[in-house]
Motif scaffolding. Structure first.
Motif, short mmCIF file in Angstrom:
data_model
loop_
_atom_site.label_atom_id
_atom_site.label_comp_id
_atom_site.label_asym_id
_atom_site.label_seq_id
_atom_site.Cartn_x
_atom_site.Cartn_y
_atom_site.Cartn_z
N GLN A 1 35.42 24.38 43.74
CA GLN A 1 34.47 23.47 43.10
C GLN A 1 33.20 23.43 43.93
N ASP B 1 29.15 21.53 44.14
CA ASP B 1 28.27 20.48 43.65
C ASP B 1 27.23 20.18 44.71
N ASP C 1 40.13 24.08 45.60
CA ASP C 1 40.93 23.15 44.80
C ASP C 1 42.36 23.03 45.32
N TYR D 1 34.13 26.12 39.71
CA TYR D 1 34.07 24.92 38.86
C TYR D 1 32.81 24.16 39.22
N ALA E 1 32.19 21.75 33.99
CA ALA E 1 32.91 20.51 33.70
C ALA E 1 32.16 19.69 32.68
N LYS F 1 35.58 17.14 37.90
CA LYS F 1 35.48 17.75 39.23
C LYS F 1 35.55 16.67 40.30
#
Length: 420
Positions: A143, A145, A167, A203, A245, A251
């Motif tokens: 993931q 971000d 993850d 992700y 997502a 997430k």
């Protein structure tokens, strides 16, 4: 005989009074168990003796309220609703009826409409969500971000921390940037790959960095392709599944990691006296912040590491670049962002005039030109090439020749004008 309805407390009272009647229990003990005074217990038991179980029911059960609306008023309100406000909801209808001196509480009107079948209860149910189990192997899904925050507590402007978290294990990699841009996402991903390899899937959120919402162009529609961002195109070339997502909760692991870093990392930067991005990136790289700390990791279900090596022949720096296509002009030049590139004569056998070449700007600002996977030799021109001068009118054969201006008109005795 109608159906007898008793509450829970009345059923308990019926059971104890039955025992008193059979001599198993004294009335004084039954009143004590029911938490009643002895006199109240005697009155209740007396009604039970006269009427049986029906005597234990509440005396007001089945009777209308003393505050009930007159039947005529209710009929008038419902009639007005059907006449004028048939498609109104109870709340809006009550507001309009109040202006007509037909005031009625919203809940009362709603109950009346439901009883008469004029309104149907519709509940907005939340979308069912299912908890997603962790992936089993390290590298199966990562993931990513960006976390915008005052990381330096006013010692410098706000910055963004790009966070990647596995993850399956919660193992993380972080790096600071000025803004969350495509270059920042590519740089973070490139550094993560240098450490661990290519993950199987990535992700991310639905930011424009990772996905494009515009409709496909004519060429894309004919080719059956969907529009991709620069980052999405790079992931497709690397055969990495890019998952967007639909909500922050989807997430949650990286969102929770952002919250923990906003608490712990901010304090660590304060204690270290760091006030620049360069120092902060050096700090998180040397400490391998949250990357190997076992307190913040979980053991994977399977010990296998499924990261892939970069395939042989794939230039990762080339893939993680900004790529655009331009048409080669007749003078073998390519225009791009007010810059002009001259293709050298070594590319002559490719017959590139009128064809599209790909211009790649790497993260280190190096420029490359490619055509169907081949590198093209070029040199940048200092300024825009000037168009060549057009050839002038042909020179006359003699000085005495007459210069004809305007359209030529044949003479009267010209063979074209002679008849047959």
């Amino acid at each position: 005989m109608g159906k007898l309805v008793l509450s829970g407390k009345e059923k308990i009272r019926l059971e104890l009074f039955g025992r008193v009647k059979r001599g198993e229990l004294s009335l004084h003990k039954a009143a004590e168990l029911l938490k009643l005074s002895y006199r109240q217990g005697k009155r209740s038991y007396a009604r039970y003796g006269l009427e049986g179980a029906a005597g234990l029911g509440h005396r007001l059960r089945g009777r209308g309220s003393n505050r009930r609306v007159v039947v005529a008023v209710r009929s008038a309100i419902l009639g007005r609703y059907q006449e004028r406000y048939g498609d109104f909801g109870p709340t809006l209808a009550a507001e309009y009826m109040a202006k007509e001196n037909l005031a009625v509480p919203v809940q009362t009107l709603r109950r009346w409409l439901i009883e008469e079948g004029l309104w149907q209860v519709t509940r907005s149910r939340s979308v069912h969500r299912r908890w997603r189990a962790r992936k089993e192997c390290f590298g199966e899904m990562v993931q990513m971000d960006g976390s915008h925050h005052d990381w330096f507590e006013g010692r410098r402007p706000w910055a963004v921390l790009m966070v990647m978290i596995d993850d399956a294990t919660n193992r993380s990699y972080v790096r600071f940037f000025e803004e969350e841009t495509t270059a920042a996402a590519m740089t973070t991903f490139q550094r993560y790959v240098a450490r661990h390899g290519l993950p199987r899937s990535l992700y991310v959120d639905r930011d424009s960095i990772y996905r494009i919402t515009r409709d496909a162009s004519v060429d894309e529609a004919l080719a059956g392709d969907r529009p991709l961002s620069q980052f999405g195109r790079a992931m497709r070339e690397l055969d990495i599944e890019l998952i967007c997502a639909h909500s922050p909760q989807a997430k949650g692991r990286v969102e929770r990691r952002n919250g923990m870093l906003q608490d712990r990392l901010v304090k660590a930067l304060r204690l270290a006296g760091i006030a620049t991005l360069e120092e902060a990136n050096r700090f998180v790289e040397e400490k391998d912040w949250m990357g190997t700390d076992a307190r913040f990791q979980v053991p994977p279900a399977r010990k296998a590491d499924v990261h892939r090596r970069v395939p042989r022949g794939v230039n990762l720096a080339m893939v993680l670049s900004f790529q655009e296509q331009r048409v080669v002009q007749s003078d073998w030049t390519v225009a791009w962002r007010r810059r002009w590139f001259q293709l050298t004569a070594s590319n002559q056998k490719l017959a590139l005039v009128g064809r599209r070449v790909t211009i790649c700007e790497q993260l280190d600002e190096q420029i490359r030109l490619r055509y169907r996977g081949r590198e093209l030799a070029w040199e940048e021109l200092p300024e825009r090439p000037k168009p060549s001068a057009r050839p002038g009118p042909p020179e006359t054969r003699s000085a005495t020749a007459k210069v004809i201006k305007g359209p030529w008109k044949p003479a009267a005795d010209h063979p074209w004008k002679r008849g047959w």
